[in-house]
Write an enzyme that holds these catalytic residues in place. Structure first.
Site, PDB file in Angstrom:
ATOM      1  N   HIS A  51      57.373  53.743  46.329  1.00  0.00           N
ATOM      2  CA  HIS A  51      58.491  54.182  47.150  1.00  0.00           C
ATOM      3  C   HIS A  51      58.930  55.569  46.700  1.00  0.00           C
ATOM      4  CE1 HIS A  51      60.502  52.015  43.743  1.00  0.00           C
ATOM      5  NE2 HIS A  51      61.112  53.181  43.688  1.00  0.00           N
TER       6      HIS A  51
HETATM    7  C1  T46 Z   1      62.318  53.503  40.696  1.00  0.00           C
HETATM    8  C2  T46 Z   1      61.365  52.891  39.742  1.00  0.00           C
HETATM    9  C3  T46 Z   1      61.013  53.804  38.630  1.00  0.00           C
HETATM   10  C4  T46 Z   1      68.710  46.174  41.785  1.00  0.00           C
HETATM   11  O1  T46 Z   1      69.327  45.195  42.249  1.00  0.00           O
HETATM   12  N1  T46 Z   1      69.381  47.127  41.059  1.00  0.00           N
HETATM   13  C5  T46 Z   1      68.764  48.225  40.521  1.00  0.00           C
HETATM   14  O2  T46 Z   1      69.432  49.061  39.891  1.00  0.00           O
HETATM   15  C6  T46 Z   1      67.343  48.377  40.741  1.00  0.00           C
HETATM   16  C7  T46 Z   1      66.616  49.571  40.164  1.00  0.00           C
HETATM   17  C8  T46 Z   1      66.696  47.406  41.467  1.00  0.00           C
HETATM   18  N2  T46 Z   1      67.362  46.325  41.969  1.00  0.00           N
HETATM   19  C9  T46 Z   1      66.611  45.286  42.679  1.00  0.00           C
HETATM   20  C10 T46 Z   1      65.915  45.719  43.951  1.00  0.00           C
HETATM   21  C11 T46 Z   1      64.737  44.780  44.037  1.00  0.00           C
HETATM   22  O3  T46 Z   1      65.164  43.564  44.649  1.00  0.00           O
HETATM   23  O4  T46 Z   1      65.572  44.832  41.811  1.00  0.00           O
HETATM   24  C12 T46 Z   1      64.420  44.468  42.570  1.00  0.00           C
HETATM   25  C13 T46 Z   1      63.188  45.218  42.053  1.00  0.00           C
HETATM   26  O5  T46 Z   1      63.317  46.604  42.414  1.00  0.00           O
HETATM   27  P1  T46 Z   1      62.046  47.485  42.810  1.00  0.00           P
HETATM   28  O6  T46 Z   1      61.035  46.659  43.486  1.00  0.00           O
HETATM   29  O7  T46 Z   1      62.552  48.698  43.530  1.00  0.00           O
HETATM   30  O8  T46 Z   1      61.495  47.893  41.351  1.00  0.00           O
HETATM   31  P2  T46 Z   1      60.416  48.995  40.992  1.00  0.00           P
HETATM   32  O9  T46 Z   1      60.054  48.767  39.586  1.00  0.00           O
HETATM   33  O10 T46 Z   1      59.349  49.069  42.010  1.00  0.00           O
HETATM   34  O11 T46 Z   1      61.233  50.396  41.095  1.00  0.00           O
HETATM   35  C14 T46 Z   1      62.265  50.689  40.165  1.00  0.00           C
HETATM   36  C15 T46 Z   1      63.461  51.275  40.905  1.00  0.00           C
HETATM   37  O12 T46 Z   1      63.894  50.387  41.928  1.00  0.00           O
HETATM   38  C16 T46 Z   1      63.156  52.606  41.530  1.00  0.00           C
HETATM   39  O13 T46 Z   1      64.361  53.256  41.903  1.00  0.00           O
HETATM   40  O14 T46 Z   1      62.283  54.704  40.925  1.00  0.00           O
HETATM   41  O15 T46 Z   1      61.801  51.630  39.213  1.00  0.00           O
END
Ligand code: T46
Length: 140
Positions: A51
């Protein structure tokens, strides 16, 4: 380094009793920190990210182990391996990121410029290309 990304080097004091690394808001970080989160327990074959963010700026640090991070714009791509916990990767807005090759026990800590806001994410790659081409064209 590709546009909107850069490496940052933190102050590290190491001796025979161990190492201490410091990051100072207002000095080392180009934004006000609004949120800190960390990612661990990632299986070696898992891939995360895929993303971009419309406005969010972040600094990614690998506190333990190593992690491979691909950063991409419509025009450039770079793969960075974070393996020193005193080295951070700054990722500005409108940069696509993918994280993979987490070693066992790897811990990634992220310093973020905004509170969590799902509407800031672009998770669809075609939509990313559409918005990012406009964004980077305006930057030129
Ligand atoms: C990024 C990379 C480096 C939350 O509820 N609060 C938060 O502060 C974050 C970061 C995520 N979430 C929830 C959203 C999703 O339901 O946690 C779940 C996993 O998030 P995501 O699939 O976006 O995780 P990554 O590891 O793909 O990405 C994360 C960050 O979301 C993103 O901003 O840049 O780490």
């Amino acid at each position: 380094m590709i546009q909107n990304c850069k490496m940052m080097h933190c102050k590290r004091i190491a001796g025979k009793e161990g190492a201490l690394t410091a990051i100072e808001g207002g000095i080392d970080i180009p934004f006000e920190i609004q949120r800190v989160y960390y990612i661990n327990n990632v299986p070696g074959d898992a891939e995360r990210g895929f993303h971009s963010h419309r406005k969010l700026e972040q600094i990614l640090l690998c506190l333990n182990g190593s992690i491979s991070i691909t950063v991409r714009t419509p025009y450039e791509e770079q793969v960075i391996t974070l393996r020193e916990n005193s080295e951070g990767l700054y990722i500005g807005n409108m940069v696509w990121r993918e994280m993979r090759s987490f070693t066992p026990g790897a811990v990634m800590m992220v310093l973020a410029s905004m509170h969590y806001d799902e509407s800031d994410y672009i998770r669809d790659y075609s939509e990313y290309l559409r918005e990012a081409e406009l964004y980077f064209r305006e930057q030129r």
